[in-house]
Design an enzyme around this catalytic site. Structure first.
Site, short mmCIF file in Angstrom:
data_model
loop_
_atom_site.label_atom_id
_atom_site.label_comp_id
_atom_site.label_asym_id
_atom_site.label_seq_id
_atom_site.Cartn_x
_atom_site.Cartn_y
_atom_site.Cartn_z
N ARG A 122 -48.55 35.99 42.66
CA ARG A 122 -47.52 37.18 42.66
C ARG A 122 -48.20 37.81 41.57
O ARG A 122 -48.85 37.13 40.45
CB ARG A 122 -46.52 36.16 42.62
CG ARG A 122 -45.87 36.05 44.04
CD ARG A 122 -43.94 35.17 43.59
NE ARG A 122 -43.33 36.70 43.35
CZ ARG A 122 -42.36 36.48 42.26
NH1 ARG A 122 -42.58 35.77 41.37
NH2 ARG A 122 -41.89 37.61 42.03
N LYS A 187 -45.61 23.10 38.06
CA LYS A 187 -45.80 24.35 39.11
C LYS A 187 -46.92 23.16 40.06
O LYS A 187 -47.73 22.51 39.53
CB LYS A 187 -46.64 25.66 39.13
CG LYS A 187 -46.60 26.34 40.32
CD LYS A 187 -46.38 27.46 39.62
CE LYS A 187 -47.43 28.59 40.92
NZ LYS A 187 -46.51 29.98 40.43
N ARG A 321 -37.54 32.28 33.81
CA ARG A 321 -37.71 31.66 33.57
C ARG A 321 -36.32 30.52 32.45
O ARG A 321 -35.09 31.10 33.04
CB ARG A 321 -38.18 31.59 32.11
CG ARG A 321 -39.01 32.34 31.95
CD ARG A 321 -40.58 30.97 31.95
NE ARG A 321 -41.10 32.02 32.25
CZ ARG A 321 -42.15 33.10 31.46
NH1 ARG A 321 -42.21 33.51 30.11
NH2 ARG A 321 -43.70 33.77 31.60
C1 BTN Z 1 -48.28 32.33 43.94
O1 BTN Z 1 -47.16 31.59 43.11
O2 BTN Z 1 -48.59 33.00 42.20
C2 BTN Z 1 -48.09 32.52 44.87
C3 BTN Z 1 -49.75 31.71 45.81
C4 BTN Z 1 -50.20 32.15 46.51
C5 BTN Z 1 -51.66 31.57 46.79
C6 BTN Z 1 -52.17 31.59 48.64
S1 BTN Z 1 -53.53 29.82 48.15
C7 BTN Z 1 -54.14 30.88 49.58
C8 BTN Z 1 -53.87 32.40 50.09
N1 BTN Z 1 -55.07 33.13 49.48
C9 BTN Z 1 -54.52 33.35 48.07
O3 BTN Z 1 -55.74 34.84 47.48
N2 BTN Z 1 -53.48 33.23 48.02
C10 BTN Z 1 -52.49 32.76 49.19
#
Ligand code: BTN
Length: 328
Positions: A122, A187, A321
């Site tokens: 994100r 996380k 947070r």
């Molecule tokens: C976050 O918490 O910021 C979201 C993370 C999402 C990661 C997943 S891994 C599979 C898919 N491909 C990506 O490039 N991102 C999501």
């Protein structure tokens, strides 16, 4: 990765010693060629041990995805996949699914891989995606209702994943609004939802999920407290089994969500939300807003009691947070 390197890696994935001669025979290549290919495997970040007289091994083995098992398992689900792609290394599974849909591919389509070179989180963040250590996958679904469903949908995805992980033996698994999967404040995974098509009409949603499964500490310089399933769950669950269980649960949820929307997931999210009823700090660019989390709107927005009274916040660029979290 070449086919021959993939075979070599799967031969070594058991963690046992294999002599250079045996590996060469299995692949019908010379020992020098075996050595060259082993170097490529090491370049993926996989530890390789070489002992004179015994051969080579990957200490502890490596848990590779099993494409045949995955394809068999998804043939037995009530909601059939329109397509499945299990890759070795790719840029990002979300990007791959977008490409597939833009080329006219049908949903639901599932793409997973061993390693992402451009994994995205994100708010433009990098998602650490080392080879065969974690789970990275993206699943597409076609909605008629347009983008208005999105915020609630990403929360419902979190609910389904947290409930599935709890059932698999991670009882403290919870959620941090909007899209973090956490374990005792650290996380464990994240969800990144993207959209193609009409923002107000039929659209395809790409649900990207990353779960930390067995992350070697050296793999990462992650800028927040993190954990992985190997630290919180009993051993024995393979990444393949995990992927099957999570995708099955998501397909079931998507079918239901299409009919009934977020309503049935709202209370579940609140029950799983780490900050429910707690003091928090919302960060919007340079601005910090303090308040107490009251709950979740039916849209999926976060409701907070602030100095200005009851305020409602949508996901987007907000970071949440605990009020006592001192990170900048
Ligand atoms: C976050 O918490 O910021 C979201 C993370 C999402 C990661 C997943 S891994 C599979 C898919 N491909 C990506 O490039 N991102 C999501």
């Amino acid at each position: 990765m070449t086919m021959s390197e993939q075979i070599l890696l799967s031969l070594l994935s058991d963690g046992q010693f294999h002599s250079g001669e045996e590996l060469g025979d299995r692949l019908s290549i010379s020992r020098a060629a075996v050595w060259k290919q082993l170097q490529k495997i090491q370049q993926l970040g996989i530890e390789l041990e070489s002992v004179k007289g015994r051969g080579y091994r990957i200490p502890g083995g490596v848990d590779l995805l099993k494409p045949m098992e995955l394809s068999d398992a998804f043939q037995q689900v009530p909601t059939a996949l329109a397509g499945l792609s299990i890759l070795s290394t790719t840029d990002s599974t979300n990007k791959q699914v977008v490409k597939y849909l833009n080329n006219g591919g049908e949903s639901p389509f599932l793409c997973s891989c061993e390693q992402q070179t451009d994994g995205r989180g994100r708010r433009g963040r990098v998602w650490h995606s080392p080879y065969a250590e974690n789970l990275y996958f993206s699943l597409s679904w076609k909605f008629q209702a347009g983008a208005s469903v999105l915020e609630g949908l990403s929360l419902a995805v979190g609910v389904v994943i947290a409930e599935a992980l709890r059932a698999m033996g991670a009882p403290q698994c919870s959620l941090k609004w909007p899209n973090d999967i956490v374990y005792e404040g650290k996380k464990l995974g994240g969800i990144l939802i993207e959209l193609t098509g009409d923002i107000e009409g039929p659209c395809q949603v790409i649900i990207g999920v990353g779960i930390n499964v067995n992350m070697r500490a050296k793999s990462t310089d992650i800028d927040q407290p993190w954990t992985d399933l190997s630290k919180v769950m009993p051993e024995g669950l393979s990444r393949t089994d995990l992927l099957i269980d999570l995708v099955k649960a998501l397909l079931e949820m998507l079918q239901d969500y299409e009919q009934n929307g977020f309503a049935g997931y709202r209370a579940k999210f609140e029950a799983l939300n780490t900050h429910q009823g707690e003091s928090v700090c919302l960060i919007l660019g340079n601005k910090k807003i303090y308040g107490t989390v009251l709950g979740i709107e039916i849209s999926g927005a976060l409701v907070v009691e602030t100095a200005n009274g009851r305020e409602v916040f949508n996901g987007g660029e907000i970071s949440l947070r605990g009020a006592d979290d001192t990170r900048v």
